[in-house]
Scaffold this motif. Structure first.
Motif, mmCIF file in Angstrom:
data_model
loop_
_atom_site.group_PDB
_atom_site.id
_atom_site.type_symbol
_atom_site.label_atom_id
_atom_site.label_comp_id
_atom_site.label_asym_id
_atom_site.label_seq_id
_atom_site.Cartn_x
_atom_site.Cartn_y
_atom_site.Cartn_z
ATOM 1 N N LYS A 163 0.763 -1.080 0.149
ATOM 2 C CA LYS A 163 -0.346 0.259 0.018
ATOM 3 C C LYS A 163 1.057 1.471 0.134
ATOM 4 C CE LYS A 163 -3.655 -1.964 2.093
ATOM 5 N NZ LYS A 163 -5.156 -2.198 3.461
ATOM 6 N N ARG A 164 2.171 1.143 0.992
ATOM 7 C CA ARG A 164 3.085 2.242 0.555
ATOM 8 C C ARG A 164 3.349 2.577 -0.823
ATOM 9 N NH1 ARG A 164 6.911 0.965 5.434
ATOM 10 N NH2 ARG A 164 5.465 1.464 7.432
ATOM 11 N N ALA A 165 3.109 1.960 -1.745
ATOM 12 C CA ALA A 165 3.663 2.456 -2.994
ATOM 13 C C ALA A 165 1.920 3.357 -3.679
ATOM 14 C CB ALA A 165 3.760 1.441 -3.996
ATOM 15 N N ASP A 178 5.675 0.673 -10.593
ATOM 16 C CA ASP A 178 4.626 1.185 -11.947
ATOM 17 C C ASP A 178 3.402 0.450 -12.401
ATOM 18 O OD1 ASP A 178 7.539 1.526 -13.126
ATOM 19 O OD2 ASP A 178 7.405 -0.688 -14.403
ATOM 20 N N ALA A 179 2.902 -0.107 -11.002
ATOM 21 C CA ALA A 179 1.837 -0.126 -11.416
ATOM 22 C C ALA A 179 1.277 0.523 -10.426
ATOM 23 C CB ALA A 179 1.254 -1.665 -9.573
ATOM 24 N N VAL A 180 1.716 1.363 -9.873
ATOM 25 C CA VAL A 180 0.795 2.654 -9.330
ATOM 26 C C VAL A 180 1.173 4.284 -9.980
ATOM 27 C CG1 VAL A 180 0.640 2.218 -7.167
ATOM 28 C CG2 VAL A 180 2.346 3.392 -7.299
ATOM 29 N N GLY A 181 1.938 3.948 -11.641
ATOM 30 C CA GLY A 181 1.946 5.247 -12.385
ATOM 31 C C GLY A 181 3.439 6.179 -11.328
ATOM 32 N N LEU A 182 3.917 6.295 -10.420
ATOM 33 C CA LEU A 182 5.054 6.940 -10.200
ATOM 34 C C LEU A 182 6.355 6.425 -11.044
ATOM 35 C CD1 LEU A 182 6.246 8.731 -7.890
ATOM 36 C CD2 LEU A 182 6.915 6.901 -6.578
ATOM 37 N N ARG A 183 6.565 7.697 -11.947
ATOM 38 C CA ARG A 183 7.975 7.094 -12.295
ATOM 39 C C ARG A 183 9.235 7.284 -11.163
ATOM 40 N NH1 ARG A 183 10.100 12.182 -16.350
ATOM 41 N NH2 ARG A 183 12.594 11.529 -16.425
ATOM 42 N N ASN A 184 9.569 6.319 -11.914
ATOM 43 C CA ASN A 184 11.040 5.187 -11.028
ATOM 44 C C ASN A 184 12.127 5.054 -12.241
ATOM 45 O OD1 ASN A 184 10.729 2.427 -11.652
ATOM 46 N ND2 ASN A 184 8.601 3.165 -11.235
ATOM 47 N N VAL A 185 12.800 4.955 -11.335
ATOM 48 C CA VAL A 185 14.148 4.779 -11.782
ATOM 49 C C VAL A 185 14.945 3.694 -11.253
ATOM 50 C CG1 VAL A 185 16.199 6.005 -13.176
ATOM 51 C CG2 VAL A 185 14.967 6.750 -13.025
ATOM 52 N N PHE A 186 15.528 2.719 -11.747
ATOM 53 C CA PHE A 186 16.369 2.381 -10.780
ATOM 54 C C PHE A 186 18.046 2.157 -11.363
ATOM 55 C CE2 PHE A 186 19.013 -2.038 -10.527
ATOM 56 C CZ PHE A 186 19.416 -2.250 -8.911
ATOM 57 N N VAL A 187 18.478 2.569 -9.648
ATOM 58 C CA VAL A 187 19.804 3.923 -10.074
ATOM 59 C C VAL A 187 20.715 2.987 -9.370
ATOM 60 C CG1 VAL A 187 18.560 5.424 -9.828
ATOM 61 C CG2 VAL A 187 19.963 4.804 -7.596
ATOM 62 N N GLY A 188 20.872 1.133 -8.692
ATOM 63 C CA GLY A 188 21.808 0.974 -7.954
ATOM 64 C C GLY A 188 21.931 0.682 -6.552
ATOM 65 N N ASN A 189 22.504 -0.043 -5.648
ATOM 66 C CA ASN A 189 22.458 -0.166 -4.564
ATOM 67 C C ASN A 189 23.668 0.433 -4.227
ATOM 68 O OD1 ASN A 189 22.979 -0.317 -1.941
ATOM 69 N ND2 ASN A 189 21.261 -1.725 -1.637
ATOM 70 N N SER A 190 23.863 1.722 -3.833
ATOM 71 C CA SER A 190 25.040 2.099 -3.066
ATOM 72 C C SER A 190 26.475 1.475 -2.552
ATOM 73 C CB SER A 190 25.323 3.913 -2.874
ATOM 74 O OG SER A 190 24.463 3.662 -1.299
ATOM 75 N N ALA A 191 25.512 0.533 -1.795
ATOM 76 C CA ALA A 191 26.168 -0.094 -0.716
ATOM 77 C C ALA A 191 26.749 -0.868 -1.098
ATOM 78 C CB ALA A 191 25.503 -0.644 0.346
ATOM 79 N N LEU A 192 26.399 -1.514 -2.818
ATOM 80 C CA LEU A 192 26.950 -2.925 -3.295
ATOM 81 C C LEU A 192 28.221 -2.318 -4.524
ATOM 82 C CD1 LEU A 192 23.890 -4.513 -5.033
ATOM 83 C CD2 LEU A 192 25.456 -5.375 -3.618
ATOM 84 N N ALA A 193 28.248 -0.963 -3.692
ATOM 85 C CA ALA A 193 29.987 -0.179 -5.168
ATOM 86 C C ALA A 193 30.727 -0.365 -4.310
ATOM 87 C CB ALA A 193 29.072 1.098 -5.612
ATOM 88 N N LYS A 194 30.317 -0.515 -2.847
ATOM 89 C CA LYS A 194 31.498 0.016 -1.857
ATOM 90 C C LYS A 194 32.654 -0.845 -2.504
ATOM 91 C CE LYS A 194 33.069 0.321 2.692
ATOM 92 N NZ LYS A 194 32.934 2.025 2.657
ATOM 93 N N ARG A 195 34.177 -0.424 -2.768
ATOM 94 C CA ARG A 195 35.056 -0.786 -2.686
ATOM 95 C C ARG A 195 36.842 -0.791 -1.751
ATOM 96 N NH1 ARG A 195 36.450 -0.556 -8.223
ATOM 97 N NH2 ARG A 195 37.734 -2.205 -8.054
ATOM 98 N N PHE A 196 36.455 -1.754 -1.321
ATOM 99 C CA PHE A 196 38.185 -2.453 0.330
ATOM 100 C C PHE A 196 39.609 -2.003 -0.549
ATOM 101 C CE2 PHE A 196 34.203 -3.130 1.530
ATOM 102 C CZ PHE A 196 33.589 -2.747 3.034
ATOM 103 N N ASP A 197 39.449 -1.820 -1.868
ATOM 104 C CA ASP A 197 41.384 -1.663 -2.492
ATOM 105 C C ASP A 197 42.081 -1.291 -1.640
ATOM 106 O OD1 ASP A 197 38.975 -3.107 -4.767
ATOM 107 O OD2 ASP A 197 39.484 -1.025 -6.399
#
Length: 385
Positions: free
Chosen positions: A125-127, A149-168
């Motif tokens: 329902k929060r959508a 999409d089902a409720v008509g809100l424009r949305n863009v998947f940008v990815g999870n920043s936690a997955l971009a963390k590097r430990f190099d």
């Protein structure tokens, strides 16, 4: 205007501000609410966001007067600064109320939500509620799209920043030497959360577990990376432990700690993904108020709370929640990992496989979020060109 109400949102806001500054230079000015990381990017918060770092129904009721006052402060900031766009980051309870207040203040203000409520996990329902409140959603989970999409809100998947963390750039040796831990001694990371309520409810159980582990393994080094939002409370609690533990606040040393660790005992949250990226096997613990937990269990659809467990559709990392989050059980699970190198390697590998399912390897989410935001603003006639 960027608004973040807790530490993880502060990190997202800072990265987004940096990406926008790289594109717009001095053509962009930031105002808003955030923490230390956003302050480094020029967002001067009118108050300490630790006041908003709340989880739980009872905790929320007690804090309501404070939260309402901070909400009013944020709306007043928007009224004074008149931003072109407001980006409201995570923290559903605070930001959905803020979105409605900002819409009332200025119906023409472009409103963007960064990080969707986890409608796939509990309340779909929060959508619909969000679709009525904002103009754009920048989502970090691929499973969000169908719901919005089902409720008509424009949305863009940008990815999870936690997955971009590097430990190099992290260096295990750089941590061991200053705290006096020999090369062969095992290191246990203890990560008790970033909210005051988590320190109150989770850290005592973690402390009991560590006492039990130290009694059997005197050589075990204990390292406690502390979020700045709760660092003072963590230091005060750890100072009373009957054994030496090293509290770390420096971000660089935290990365060193992650690559140096053998095992981690972690409060459920973003940090579990970061630990998995660093290759650290872990046990996840969590406690909240009894009423809050009962409601959450009724609403939660997945069997697990840890994102990579959900992605893997199995218990890769043990989760000990609520009554199960107690010293003896936590110590038993951590002890299994400490005593079995093969088990540690196996769990770290399974965690890594699950990260791939979550979308690891995508372009930097902050860059994607900045591009999506600027593309959206052009459609609203807001542009630097």
């Amino acid at each position: 205007m960027l608004v973040a109400a807790e530490a993880s949102g502060d990190a997202l806001g800072a990265s987004l501000a940096k990406a926008l500054r790289a594109r717009l230079g001095d053509q962009v000015t930031f105002v808003g609410v955030g923490g230390a990381k956003m302050a480094e990017q020029g967002v001067q918060s009118p108050f300490d966001i630790a006041q908003l770092s709340i989880l739980g129904i009872w905790e929320g009721l007690k804090a309501y007067p404070t939260v309402k006052a901070r909400l009013d402060d944020t709306v007043a900031l928007a009224a004074r600064e008149k931003p072109d766009v407001a980006i409201l980051i995570d923290s559903w309870g605070f930001t959905i109320r803020l979105a409605k207040a900002l819409r009332k203040l200025d119906p023409e203000l472009a409103l963007v939500k960064y990080v969707a409520p986890q409608v796939w996990a509990h309340s779909a329902k929060r959508a619909g509620v969000l679709a009525k409140a904002v103009d754009l959603l920048l989502s970090i989970q691929p499973m969000d799209k169908a719901y919005f999409d089902a409720v008509g809100l424009r949305n863009v998947f940008v990815g999870n920043s936690a997955l971009a963390k590097r430990f190099d750039a992290a260096d295990a040796g750089r941590l061991r030497s200053p705290i006096g831990v020999a090369a062969g001694d095992p290191i246990l990371l203890v990560l008790p959360g970033s909210r005051p309520s988590e320190i109150e409810r989770v850290l005592p159980a973690f402390e009991d577990a560590v006492k039990r582990l130290k009694a059997d393994r005197p050589e075990l080094a204990i390292v406690v990376p502390a979020a700045y939002t709760v660092a003072e409370a963590v230091r005060a609690r750890v100072a009373g432990w009957p054994f030496r533990a090293h509290v770390i606040e420096d971000e660089g040393l935290k990365d060193d700690a992650f690559v140096a660790a053998d095992v981690a005992l972690a409060c459920s949250g973003t940090v579990t993904t970061e630990l998995a990226l660093a290759g650290v096997p872990m046990v996840v613990g969590y406690r909240t108020g009894a009423i809050t937990y009962a409601i959450m269990r009724r609403l939660m659809k997945p069997k697990w709370v840890t994102l990579f467990n959900i992605a893997a559709n199995k218990s890769v990392a043990p989760e000990l929640l609520q009554d199960a989050c107690e010293g003896e059980g936590l110590a038993r699970e951590i002890g299994r990992l400490l005593d079995d190198p093969a088990l540690r390697r196996s769990q770290a590998t399974e965690q890594s496989v699950a990260l791939d399912k979550m979308g690891r390897g995508m372009p930097d989410p902050s860059e994607a979020a900045a591009d999506a935001l600027l593309a959206f603003l052009k459609t609203r006639g807001i542009s630097n060109s």
